[in-house]
Motif scaffolding. Structure first.
Motif, PDB file in Angstrom:
ATOM      1  N   ALA A  22      13.222 -33.323 -25.129  1.00 38.62           N
ATOM      2  CA  ALA A  22      13.858 -32.603 -26.053  1.00 38.62           C
ATOM      3  C   ALA A  22      14.073 -33.178 -27.385  1.00 38.62           C
ATOM      4  O   ALA A  22      13.825 -32.332 -28.515  1.00 38.62           O
ATOM      5  CB  ALA A  22      15.209 -32.197 -25.393  1.00 38.62           C
ATOM      6  N   PHE A  23      14.390 -34.217 -27.560  1.00 42.71           N
ATOM      7  CA  PHE A  23      14.686 -35.054 -28.647  1.00 42.71           C
ATOM      8  C   PHE A  23      13.140 -35.003 -29.478  1.00 42.71           C
ATOM      9  O   PHE A  23      13.131 -34.991 -30.543  1.00 42.71           O
ATOM     10  CB  PHE A  23      15.066 -36.503 -28.431  1.00 42.71           C
ATOM     11  CG  PHE A  23      16.658 -36.527 -28.745  1.00 42.71           C
ATOM     12  CD1 PHE A  23      17.279 -36.825 -29.870  1.00 42.71           C
ATOM     13  CD2 PHE A  23      17.599 -36.012 -27.886  1.00 42.71           C
ATOM     14  CE1 PHE A  23      18.754 -36.964 -30.148  1.00 42.71           C
ATOM     15  CE2 PHE A  23      18.781 -35.983 -27.711  1.00 42.71           C
ATOM     16  CZ  PHE A  23      19.449 -36.566 -29.062  1.00 42.71           C
ATOM     17  N   ALA A  24      12.245 -35.313 -28.745  1.00 45.13           N
ATOM     18  CA  ALA A  24      10.837 -35.408 -29.254  1.00 45.13           C
ATOM     19  C   ALA A  24      10.439 -33.968 -30.026  1.00 45.13           C
ATOM     20  O   ALA A  24       9.800 -34.072 -31.214  1.00 45.13           O
ATOM     21  CB  ALA A  24       9.759 -35.980 -28.474  1.00 45.13           C
ATOM     22  N   LEU A  25      10.737 -33.332 -29.277  1.00 48.92           N
ATOM     23  CA  LEU A  25      10.433 -31.670 -29.844  1.00 48.92           C
ATOM     24  C   LEU A  25      11.095 -31.442 -31.115  1.00 48.92           C
ATOM     25  O   LEU A  25      10.646 -30.779 -31.950  1.00 48.92           O
ATOM     26  CB  LEU A  25      10.509 -30.571 -28.755  1.00 48.92           C
ATOM     27  CG  LEU A  25       9.722 -30.736 -27.421  1.00 48.92           C
ATOM     28  CD1 LEU A  25       9.937 -29.793 -26.511  1.00 48.92           C
ATOM     29  CD2 LEU A  25       8.154 -30.405 -28.151  1.00 48.92           C
ATOM     30  N   ARG A  26      12.527 -31.775 -30.809  1.00 50.66           N
ATOM     31  CA  ARG A  26      13.242 -31.560 -32.119  1.00 50.66           C
ATOM     32  C   ARG A  26      12.767 -32.483 -33.451  1.00 50.66           C
ATOM     33  O   ARG A  26      12.711 -31.736 -34.552  1.00 50.66           O
ATOM     34  CB  ARG A  26      14.797 -31.888 -31.810  1.00 50.66           C
ATOM     35  CG  ARG A  26      15.534 -30.989 -31.195  1.00 50.66           C
ATOM     36  CD  ARG A  26      16.465 -30.144 -32.160  1.00 50.66           C
ATOM     37  NE  ARG A  26      17.595 -30.815 -32.738  1.00 50.66           N
ATOM     38  CZ  ARG A  26      18.125 -30.197 -33.646  1.00 50.66           C
ATOM     39  NH1 ARG A  26      17.669 -29.157 -34.521  1.00 50.66           N
ATOM     40  NH2 ARG A  26      19.178 -30.855 -34.420  1.00 50.66           N
ATOM     41  N   GLY A  27      12.270 -33.520 -33.161  1.00 51.93           N
ATOM     42  CA  GLY A  27      11.850 -34.375 -34.218  1.00 51.93           C
ATOM     43  C   GLY A  27      10.503 -33.918 -34.788  1.00 51.93           C
ATOM     44  O   GLY A  27       9.978 -33.982 -35.785  1.00 51.93           O
ATOM     45  N   ALA A  28       9.778 -33.208 -33.795  1.00 47.71           N
ATOM     46  CA  ALA A  28       8.288 -32.346 -34.327  1.00 47.71           C
ATOM     47  C   ALA A  28       8.570 -30.963 -35.051  1.00 47.71           C
ATOM     48  O   ALA A  28       7.611 -30.508 -35.285  1.00 47.71           O
ATOM     49  CB  ALA A  28       7.526 -32.250 -33.019  1.00 47.71           C
ATOM     50  N   GLY A  29       9.808 -30.582 -34.938  1.00 45.92           N
ATOM     51  CA  GLY A  29      10.133 -29.471 -35.864  1.00 45.92           C
ATOM     52  C   GLY A  29      10.543 -28.264 -35.271  1.00 45.92           C
ATOM     53  O   GLY A  29      11.050 -27.169 -35.612  1.00 45.92           O
ATOM     54  N   ALA A  30      10.952 -28.561 -33.919  1.00 49.29           N
ATOM     55  CA  ALA A  30      11.777 -27.341 -33.165  1.00 49.29           C
ATOM     56  C   ALA A  30      13.116 -27.123 -33.724  1.00 49.29           C
ATOM     57  O   ALA A  30      14.088 -28.315 -33.951  1.00 49.29           O
ATOM     58  CB  ALA A  30      11.868 -27.777 -31.649  1.00 49.29           C
ATOM     59  N   VAL A  31      13.494 -25.773 -34.051  1.00 46.06           N
ATOM     60  CA  VAL A  31      14.844 -25.596 -34.464  1.00 46.06           C
ATOM     61  C   VAL A  31      15.779 -25.731 -33.269  1.00 46.06           C
ATOM     62  O   VAL A  31      16.888 -26.223 -33.627  1.00 46.06           O
ATOM     63  CB  VAL A  31      14.754 -24.213 -35.217  1.00 46.06           C
ATOM     64  CG1 VAL A  31      16.309 -23.629 -35.453  1.00 46.06           C
ATOM     65  CG2 VAL A  31      13.675 -23.934 -36.109  1.00 46.06           C
ATOM     66  N   THR A  32      15.498 -25.220 -31.890  1.00 45.98           N
ATOM     67  CA  THR A  32      16.466 -25.533 -31.030  1.00 45.98           C
ATOM     68  C   THR A  32      15.429 -25.907 -29.894  1.00 45.98           C
ATOM     69  O   THR A  32      14.181 -25.533 -29.705  1.00 45.98           O
ATOM     70  CB  THR A  32      17.250 -24.043 -30.597  1.00 45.98           C
ATOM     71  OG1 THR A  32      16.417 -23.144 -30.321  1.00 45.98           O
ATOM     72  CG2 THR A  32      18.071 -23.654 -31.868  1.00 45.98           C
ATOM     73  N   VAL A  33      16.204 -26.544 -28.901  1.00 44.82           N
ATOM     74  CA  VAL A  33      15.772 -27.074 -27.647  1.00 44.82           C
ATOM     75  C   VAL A  33      16.495 -26.564 -26.566  1.00 44.82           C
ATOM     76  O   VAL A  33      17.532 -27.523 -26.558  1.00 44.82           O
ATOM     77  CB  VAL A  33      14.922 -28.548 -27.580  1.00 44.82           C
ATOM     78  CG1 VAL A  33      14.186 -28.726 -26.104  1.00 44.82           C
ATOM     79  CG2 VAL A  33      13.985 -28.720 -28.793  1.00 44.82           C
ATOM     80  N   ARG A  34      16.686 -25.530 -25.697  1.00 44.72           N
ATOM     81  CA  ARG A  34      17.556 -25.230 -24.823  1.00 44.72           C
ATOM     82  C   ARG A  34      16.693 -24.500 -23.689  1.00 44.72           C
ATOM     83  O   ARG A  34      15.834 -23.833 -23.758  1.00 44.72           O
ATOM     84  CB  ARG A  34      18.721 -24.264 -25.541  1.00 44.72           C
ATOM     85  CG  ARG A  34      19.326 -24.632 -26.505  1.00 44.72           C
ATOM     86  CD  ARG A  34      20.670 -23.637 -26.801  1.00 44.72           C
ATOM     87  NE  ARG A  34      20.253 -22.617 -27.597  1.00 44.72           N
ATOM     88  CZ  ARG A  34      20.112 -22.277 -28.507  1.00 44.72           C
ATOM     89  NH1 ARG A  34      20.872 -23.267 -29.429  1.00 44.72           N
ATOM     90  NH2 ARG A  34      19.768 -21.312 -29.072  1.00 44.72           N
ATOM     91  N   GLY A  35      17.219 -24.987 -22.534  1.00 46.91           N
ATOM     92  CA  GLY A  35      16.795 -24.300 -21.302  1.00 46.91           C
ATOM     93  C   GLY A  35      15.419 -24.368 -20.913  1.00 46.91           C
ATOM     94  O   GLY A  35      14.598 -23.569 -20.440  1.00 46.91           O
ATOM     95  N   GLY A  36      14.791 -25.388 -21.575  1.00 44.70           N
ATOM     96  CA  GLY A  36      13.202 -25.650 -21.384  1.00 44.70           C
ATOM     97  C   GLY A  36      12.397 -25.179 -22.144  1.00 44.70           C
ATOM     98  O   GLY A  36      11.342 -25.078 -22.145  1.00 44.70           O
ATOM     99  N   THR A  37      12.917 -24.370 -23.351  1.00 44.15           N
ATOM    100  CA  THR A  37      12.329 -23.849 -24.497  1.00 44.15           C
ATOM    101  C   THR A  37      12.533 -24.163 -25.656  1.00 44.15           C
ATOM    102  O   THR A  37      13.786 -24.484 -26.070  1.00 44.15           O
ATOM    103  CB  THR A  37      12.531 -22.235 -24.382  1.00 44.15           C
ATOM    104  OG1 THR A  37      12.269 -21.526 -23.004  1.00 44.15           O
ATOM    105  CG2 THR A  37      11.921 -21.395 -25.487  1.00 44.15           C
ATOM    106  N   ALA A  38      11.426 -24.385 -26.255  1.00 44.62           N
ATOM    107  CA  ALA A  38      11.845 -24.967 -27.764  1.00 44.62           C
ATOM    108  C   ALA A  38      11.379 -23.894 -28.848  1.00 44.62           C
ATOM    109  O   ALA A  38      10.198 -23.152 -28.656  1.00 44.62           O
ATOM    110  CB  ALA A  38      10.721 -26.209 -28.102  1.00 44.62           C
TER     111      ALA A  38
END
Length: 459
Positions: free
Chosen positions: A145-161
């Protein structure tokens, strides 16, 4: 005199910075001291910014001890690296799971990891990152989840970025694929979505959904990477409009099926879903299901070939439904026939099968054909059963148009038997997705695996 809130404050030192950790206690709530101490220990874990404990007694029992629920929310520093976040989450989870409250009969506990400043949506506080930590988790979900946030995801919740737009979504899919991160993906406005079903996103499939959503007349596009991958496109224009016709032509010609390496069905739905246009991306449909021989099942001993056994009559057989299965682009179902007499009888036939709607009327234009030439003679001992398989192409439509029952003539000259396909094993009120115009292949009767004598076919 009113009740007072007592604030517990713990000092946390990380990388030379002092962070205040606020623990809000309600002294009128029966929070066990063991949970209070554990929460304080979690607050002291490096990387933890804030901790909140929710505790509720669900059943009181003075003799055997109460039953309770404890929910711990741990907010981490949003600037942590994925590995550091995983380590903090792992430490917090282990501290909380190790708590022993001897006075409780049972304690249902969970840990939720968050990061970033929460915002209120319809009165509910949501954080940009939320992960429910499974028991004994090594922190891998938090790291992803932190990696996806660092790659540009606005939110990461419930398995969805979520990403800000389609272009960022394709980039996020590429990052997830490169690092082997399983996640569903979506744009913030919900116009594009990729449901990964627990797998790593396919960049070519993600790009297909983004491009489809950007076509004239498209309202949204959802790619489902399930056992039967398909693309669902909702339009703002009618099915017969130039925009929708251009969209289906574009899907038919797109090279995505080659890029993803397997057939991809598409469904284009006009406003209100009054009409759904179906096809295959790139014009590439799955191969016809293989025509398999009918061997004796491995779990059964071949029955004796009694040459003197009389032919089975309709009254000798109890006919029932055996369930369904599916493969890419294909559907399978089985019907069963049990010998309910006290002597063996022989059967060498392909059953006649009709398809009935929920109102009991025959479905129009459902064609059947034998799955193979000829039917071997099978001698069915008393109490044993034979099976025949049905095979057809995957179809979609309204449930009211699907098959609710089968009308089976097990052997020539027998009276038809109506077999309900709802209830077990499919589940109440479910149907077979055989629609008007379908072509169904029916196999001859063959020996079925032995079953307990009290577990006959369901009529």
């Amino acid at each position: 005199m009113g009740r007072r809130r007592v604030l517990w404050v713990a000092a946390l030192v990380t990388a030379g910075a002092v962070l205040a950790v606020m623990l809000v206690w309600r002294p009128w709530d029966p929070v066990p001291d063991e949970l209070r101490r554990a929460t304080t220990e979690v607050a002291d874990v490096p990387g933890v910014v804030d901790v909140d404990l929710s505790y509720e007694v669900t059943m009181r029992d003075a003799k055997d001890g109460d039953a309770a629920i404890a929910r711990l929310t741990v907010r981490l520093d949003d600037a942590l690296s994925p590995d550091a976040a995983a380590e903090s989450a792992r430490a917090a989870g282990r501290l909380f799971s190790a708590v022993d409250v001897p006075r409780l009969r049972s304690l249902d506990r969970s840990v939720r990891i968050t990061a970033g400043e929460p915002t209120s949506v319809d009165g509910v506080e949501l954080s940009p990152l939320e992960v429910h930590l499974p028991p004994e988790d090594d922190g891998g979900l938090v790291a992803d989840a932190f990696a996806l946030r660092g790659a540009g995801a606005v939110t990461v919740r419930g398995g969805t970025a979520e990403a800000r737009d389609g272009g960022a979504l394709v980039d996020l899919a590429g990052f997830a694929a490169e690092h082997g991160i399983a996640a569903s993906l979506a744009t913030v406005d919900g116009t594009v979505r990729y449901d990964s079903y627990g797998g790593v996103p396919d960049v070519a499939a993600m790009r297909l959904a983004v491009e489809a959503a950007g076509r004239d007349g498209s309202a949204s596009a959802i790619y489902a990477d399930s056992t039967e991958p398909h693309l669902q496109v909702s339009t703002t224009t009618p099915a017969d409009s130039p925009e929708t016709r251009a969209l289906t032509t574009w899907l038919d010609a797109h090279d995505a099926a080659t890029a993803v390496g397997h057939p991809v069905a598409y469904r284009v739905a006009e406003p209100g879903y009054a009409t759904i246009i179906e096809g295959w991306v790139s014009g590439t449909a799955p191969a016809e299901p293989e025509r398999l021989p009918n061997p004796v099942p491995d779990v059964a001993e071949p029955w004796p070939a009694d040459e003197g056994a009389p032919s089975c009559a309709g009254d000798d057989l109890e006919v029932g439904f055996g369930g369904t299965d599916a493969a890419l682009g294909a559907r399978f179902a089985t019907i069963l026939a049990r010998n309910v007499t006290e002597t063996a009888c022989a059967i060498a036939a392909v059953p006649e099968v009709g398809f009935l709607s929920a109102d009991g009327t025959a479905q129009a234009d459902v064609a059947t054909e034998p799955d193979r030439t000829g039917a071997a003679r099978v001698v069915v001992p008393p109490g044993e059963q034979v099976l025949a398989s049905l095979t057809w192409r995957a179809m979609s439509g309204r449930e009211a148009d699907m098959t609710a029952a089968l009308e089976v003539v097990p052997v020539p000259g027998a009276e038809p038997v109506v077999v309900d396909v709802s209830g077990p094993p499919l589940g109440d009120d479910l149907t077979l997705d055989v629609l008007d115009g379908a072509e169904v292949r029916v196999s001859p009767w063959v020996q079925a695996p032995s079953r307990p004598t009290d577990a006959g076919p369901r009529p």
